[in-house]
Design an enzyme around this catalytic site. Structure first.
Site, PDB file in Angstrom:
ATOM      1  N   ARG A  78      34.296  32.106  23.031  1.00 19.61           N
ATOM      2  CA  ARG A  78      33.908  33.154  23.659  1.00 19.61           C
ATOM      3  C   ARG A  78      34.040  33.948  24.470  1.00 19.61           C
ATOM      4  NH1 ARG A  78      34.648  29.317  27.759  1.00 19.61           N
ATOM      5  NH2 ARG A  78      34.592  30.222  29.138  1.00 19.61           N
ATOM      6  N   VAL A  86      30.791  32.926  33.766  1.00 18.44           N
ATOM      7  CA  VAL A  86      30.870  32.378  32.477  1.00 18.44           C
ATOM      8  C   VAL A  86      31.834  31.480  33.181  1.00 18.44           C
ATOM      9  CG1 VAL A  86      31.632  32.177  30.519  1.00 18.44           C
ATOM     10  CG2 VAL A  86      30.100  34.455  31.191  1.00 18.44           C
ATOM     11  N   SER A  87      31.109  29.690  33.455  1.00 21.38           N
ATOM     12  CA  SER A  87      32.172  29.188  34.372  1.00 21.38           C
ATOM     13  C   SER A  87      33.822  29.406  33.295  1.00 21.38           C
ATOM     14  CB  SER A  87      32.063  27.473  34.362  1.00 21.38           C
ATOM     15  OG  SER A  87      30.806  27.991  34.932  1.00 21.38           O
ATOM     16  N   ALA A  88      34.795  28.708  33.637  1.00 19.52           N
ATOM     17  CA  ALA A  88      36.176  28.199  33.202  1.00 19.52           C
ATOM     18  C   ALA A  88      36.093  27.557  31.914  1.00 19.52           C
ATOM     19  CB  ALA A  88      37.350  27.916  34.249  1.00 19.52           C
TER      20      ALA A  88
END
Length: 408
Positions: A43, A76-78
């Protein structure tokens, strides 16, 4: 992931392993296949501006774009939130999955979940966002993901039907296209905003309705495009650094001037005798309060407002607040003599502040007595559904749907 061994620094795999272990300990990743997916996806390639260590922080959400007013509109979500939603979706190998709200890493996790025989479509209204997603997916080696730049209000009709739809932006409504493109018994996971409260809800399609199968507390950037429906702010105090406002989401228009004056009147505090443990969430209580009380927007405040003594709570998301004319009362807590336990109560301001605080405390006590171990049932029906088909309970009217919240 198709990246060959040795193509990245060993430190990055260690960071992924540490992140995944944190997700396991947080209870966000439980399914072994979810665990394997989070160990596989690089990621950090999606957010080179923050560095690998931050990218693999389980609670870090990387904001990638804001609008002209400073509101976050893409991120970009946790990892914790991504894992939580993927667990809710219960994805099996070979499935077809639509992701609404692109970013890159989440589509890669979904690709890992569906495997080589499955397919993922990820879409976003913003070409800058989809360009980032395509760049990331190519660099990470994911080939079974289709990236679309389009308004998700219409879904992806040329690519459906879908076994699962996972929405990674806050939605106030469920467009008909999502229902139509979801297979019968398919699962829709969506951060649904209900009277200001957002929960990522796992819905199962049953004919023309959606029925909840669990939900989690969450926060997401708002939907854009035809489905945009943002919360409105009623400002009660606008001094920089100590702003106080009400988040209005279908609630009656408040008398902001009278409420602003009430904010500076002496407070009336009422305690309930109901306690929560330090790690116990109030998310179910708040959902009960919004079910039971009619005019209940959320009071949000900056830290400076609490430091000045204007409010006892400075939550940026807001706390449930009962409003009546020029008076209001909001939920609060205080420490007890028992270690790590806190008593729930309400603070009122204005001519009827104490009565409103008593009313809120009464509902806190009702929740404790009758619903503390219950979970709400959330259902979504098409707009125009007759009254006699809807369950009794709180009803939320949206453009496309009628949402109901009921309790056992």
């Amino acid at each position: 992931m198709t990246t060959a061994p040795g193509q990245e620094a060993p430190n990055e795999q260690r960071l992924r392993d540490a992140m995944t272990q944190a997700l396991i300990e947080l209870g966000a990743a439980r399914d072994p296949r979810v665990v394997a997916a989070f160990r596989a996806v690089p990621r950090h390639l999606a957010t080179p501006e923050v560095g690998p260590a931050k990218s693999y922080d389980a609670e870090f959400a990387a904001v990638t774009k804001t609008d002209a007013t400073g509101v976050d509109i893409s991120s970009v979500s946790a990892p914790r939130v991504q894992a939580m939603q993927i667990e809710q979706a219960r994805i099996e190998p070979g499935m077809a999955v639509l992701e609404v709200g692109s970013g890159g890493p989440n589509a890669a996790y979904l690709s890992e979940m569906v495997g080589k025989e499955g397919r993922v479509v990820t879409m976003d209204i913003d070409s800058e966002v989809t360009d980032r997603a395509m760049t990331f997916l190519a660099a990470a080696g994911y080939q079974n993901v289709t990236v679309l730049t389009a308004d998700a209000e219409e879904g992806a009709p040329d690519h459906g039907p879908f076994d699962r739809i996972v929405v990674t932006v806050q939605a106030a409504d469920v467009p008909p296209a999502w229902m139509q493109q979801l297979k019968e018994s398919g699962r829709l996971v969506v951060p649904l905003r209900m009277r200001g409260l957002t929960r990522t809800v796992a819905f199962v399609r049953e004919g023309d309705r959606l029925v909840s199968d669990g939900f989690e507390l969450c926060g997401f950037v708002p939907m854009q495009g035809a489905g945009e429906n943002r919360v409105r702010l009623a400002v009660l105090h606008d001094t920089e650094g100590e702003e106080v406002c009400l988040r209005i989401d279908g609630h009656p228009e408040p008398d902001a001037k009278a409420l602003s004056e009430a904010l500076f009147t002496p407070r009336a505090t009422v305690w309930s005798g109901v306690t929560l443990g330090g790690m116990e969430s109030n998310e179910h209580l708040d959902l009960w309060l919004t079910t039971a009380l009619d005019n209940l927007p959320l009071l949000a405040a900056k830290p400076g407002a609490r430091e000045r003594g204007l409010v006892a709570s400075a939550s940026p998301l807001g706390v449930p607040t009962l409003v009546d004319g020029g008076s209001f009362a909001y939920r609060t807590v205080r420490a007890t003599d028992d270690e790590d336990r806190f008593e729930l109560g309400a603070i009122g301001h204005g001519p009827r502040g104490e009565q409103l605080a008593q009313r809120m405390v009464s509902e806190i006590q009702t929740w404790d007595r009758e619903h503390r171990n219950d979970r709400a049932r959330i259902e979504v029906y098409p707009v125009g559904t007759p009254e006699d088909r809807l369950p009794a309970g709180r009803r939320i009217e949206r453009r496309h749907t009628r949402v109901t919240i009921t309790w056992p």
